[in-house]
Design an enzyme around this catalytic site. Structure first.
Site, mmCIF file in Angstrom:
data_model
loop_
_atom_site.group_PDB
_atom_site.id
_atom_site.type_symbol
_atom_site.label_atom_id
_atom_site.label_comp_id
_atom_site.label_asym_id
_atom_site.label_seq_id
_atom_site.Cartn_x
_atom_site.Cartn_y
_atom_site.Cartn_z
ATOM 1 N N GLU A 159 0.848 -1.312 -0.202
ATOM 2 C CA GLU A 159 -0.158 -0.140 0.088
ATOM 3 C C GLU A 159 0.823 1.259 -0.128
ATOM 4 O O GLU A 159 0.409 2.287 -0.798
ATOM 5 C CB GLU A 159 -0.919 -0.131 1.226
ATOM 6 N N SER A 193 4.217 -4.020 7.754
ATOM 7 C CA SER A 193 5.213 -5.265 7.283
ATOM 8 C C SER A 193 5.552 -4.980 5.881
ATOM 9 O O SER A 193 5.252 -4.250 5.004
ATOM 10 C CB SER A 193 4.145 -6.369 7.230
ATOM 11 N N GLY A 240 -3.806 -6.225 10.369
ATOM 12 C CA GLY A 240 -3.507 -4.534 10.055
ATOM 13 C C GLY A 240 -4.411 -3.810 10.709
ATOM 14 O O GLY A 240 -3.852 -2.571 11.421
ATOM 15 N N ASP A 241 -5.627 -4.089 10.998
ATOM 16 C CA ASP A 241 -6.563 -3.354 11.515
ATOM 17 C C ASP A 241 -6.552 -3.155 12.948
ATOM 18 O O ASP A 241 -6.559 -2.193 13.660
ATOM 19 C CB ASP A 241 -8.116 -4.071 11.684
HETATM 20 P P1 ADP Z 1 -2.332 -6.009 6.821
HETATM 21 O O1 ADP Z 1 -1.652 -6.664 5.650
HETATM 22 O O2 ADP Z 1 -3.575 -6.901 7.418
HETATM 23 O O3 ADP Z 1 -2.438 -4.459 6.659
HETATM 24 P P2 ADP Z 1 0.206 -6.817 8.153
HETATM 25 O O4 ADP Z 1 0.390 -8.098 7.335
HETATM 26 O O5 ADP Z 1 0.995 -5.714 7.762
HETATM 27 O O6 ADP Z 1 -1.262 -6.564 8.161
HETATM 28 O O7 ADP Z 1 0.396 -7.232 9.796
HETATM 29 C C1 ADP Z 1 0.144 -6.225 10.634
HETATM 30 C C2 ADP Z 1 0.958 -6.460 11.966
HETATM 31 O O8 ADP Z 1 0.319 -7.858 12.465
HETATM 32 C C3 ADP Z 1 2.437 -6.914 11.882
HETATM 33 O O9 ADP Z 1 3.256 -5.373 12.014
HETATM 34 C C4 ADP Z 1 2.650 -7.854 12.799
HETATM 35 O O10 ADP Z 1 2.806 -7.161 14.231
HETATM 36 C C5 ADP Z 1 1.310 -8.707 12.776
HETATM 37 N N1 ADP Z 1 1.539 -9.655 12.020
HETATM 38 C C6 ADP Z 1 0.815 -10.115 11.150
HETATM 39 N N2 ADP Z 1 1.339 -11.265 10.539
HETATM 40 C C7 ADP Z 1 2.081 -11.830 11.320
HETATM 41 C C8 ADP Z 1 2.775 -12.997 11.663
HETATM 42 N N3 ADP Z 1 2.664 -14.110 10.789
HETATM 43 N N4 ADP Z 1 3.759 -13.176 12.747
HETATM 44 C C9 ADP Z 1 4.123 -12.193 13.329
HETATM 45 N N5 ADP Z 1 3.267 -11.047 13.341
HETATM 46 C C10 ADP Z 1 2.144 -11.020 12.540
#
Ligand code: ADP
Length: 318
Positions: A159, A193, A240-241
């Site tokens: 994003e 992430s 993410g939320d």
């Molecule tokens: P989205 O893509 O839904 O916006 P992200 O994948 O960026 O969310 O994840 C947001 C947060 O969730 C990360 O910063 C981390 O803290 C946590 N998280 C998500 N998936 C994992 C995972 N497999 N292992 C550890 N932390 C995770």
């Protein structure tokens, strides 16, 4: 006793996922927020399933709710947090509400979580169907209208790349993309992430955060951090939320200290994720949304590195 009032608009009102929403609201309430939530959709189940049914709130219906709140003069919000939107008119209505509410309370903070601008990362995994792709015509609205009124944004790498038009392959690229996002408006940007390789190895997830603050005498300071987060071997929906809500709450409690706010946010994420996994494997009977706050110190295994020691430059107050 709730000190602060926040309005939350979200997409995750699938009936089968209401426990998740409940946990989300509970955490904010525990952290001292009084939350009004607006369901931008109500679906039978997550749209990743083969079938789903339900209703989508239109921009006009959102305005009707807002009108009610305004007529009763209960529209003094300190924070607004909004999520996934796939409709241009709804998004524009949110922007005009935020602008109006900022007029009522100039210190109101608007945080925005998931963008899902065109193809979310999850969509690329084939578990999502084509109609979940967000139309490309939303991108200019996000760039030109939403991000400029947002104070806190938490895009994932994909994003952030779409919003800035900058490909992120290195940490330097990420920092430059973050700076571009700051220049668009938000004082706090966290790329939640990324595909960047952590110095701690491939079992860690790299997230990057940056916050600009105004110090005494109008000097502008910037703190930038890298978070090396231990990966849990599973794919989660809604992280993410949750991250955005936690960041909003913890930046409220630590307004000029992004490192501490992120440390606590990621700590909560780790506890929720680890409990969710344990719960999913049927090893415990305690719902994962209970007792997520460690009684002792916060998670210590998360490594946070200050990338940029406070940079002081004199500039206009944002
Ligand atoms: P989205 O893509 O839904 O916006 P992200 O994948 O960026 O969310 O994840 C947001 C947060 O969730 C990360 O910063 C981390 O803290 C946590 N998280 C998500 N998936 C994992 C995972 N497999 N292992 C550890 N932390 C995770």
């Amino acid at each position: 006793y709730c000190q602060f009032k926040a309005m939350l608009s979200g997409d995750m009102l699938e009936i089968s996922q209401q426990r998740f929403l409940f946990s989300f609201l509970t955490i904010l309430i525990v952290l001292g927020f009084e939350v009004d939530s607006i369901n931008s959709v109500q679906f039978s189940n997550h749209t990743g399933y083969e079938h789903w049914k339900g209703q989508v709130l239109t921009a006009d219906e959102l305005h009707v709710l807002y009108e009610g709140i305004t007529l009763n003069k209960v529209n003094q919000y300190d924070y607004i947090l909004t999520g996934y939107t796939r409709d241009v008119s709804f998004l524009e209505m949110v922007v005009s509400m935020v602008q109006e509410l900022k007029g009522t309370n100039p210190s109101l903070v608007y945080g925005r979580w998931h963008y899902s601008l065109y193809l979310s990362e999850a969509a690329m995994t084939e578990s999502f169907t084509v109609d979940q792709y967000v139309p490309e015509d939303l991108l200019p609205v996000y760039r030109e209208k939403v991000v400029p009124v947002a104070d806190i944004i938490t895009p994932n790498q994909f994003e952030a790349e779409l919003l800035t038009g900058k490909k992120i392959s290195t940490e330097k690229d990420a920092v430059e993309a973050i700076d571009l996002l700051h220049a668009m408006g938000p004082h706090t940007v966290v790329i939640t992430s990324s595909d960047l390789l952590s110095p701690l190895g491939d079992q860690h997830l790299v997230a990057l955060g940056s916050q600009t603050t105004v110090g005494a005498g109008g000097t502008k300071e910037k703190q930038q951090i890298r978070m090396d987060i231990p990966k849990v071997d599973a794919v989660f929906v809604g992280t993410g939320d949750l991250f955005a809500a936690m960041l909003l709450a913890w930046t409220h409690h630590h307004p000029n200290d992004l490192k501490t706010a992120c440390e606590k946010t990621v700590s909560v994420m780790q506890h929720v994720i680890k409990r969710t996994i344990t719960y999913a494997k049927g090893r415990i009977v305690v719902p994962p949304y209970l007792n997520i706050f460690p009684s002792g110190p916060f998670e210590t295994e998360i490594k946070l590195t200050v990338l940029v020691p406070p940079v002081v430059s004199v500039g206009p107050v944002i």
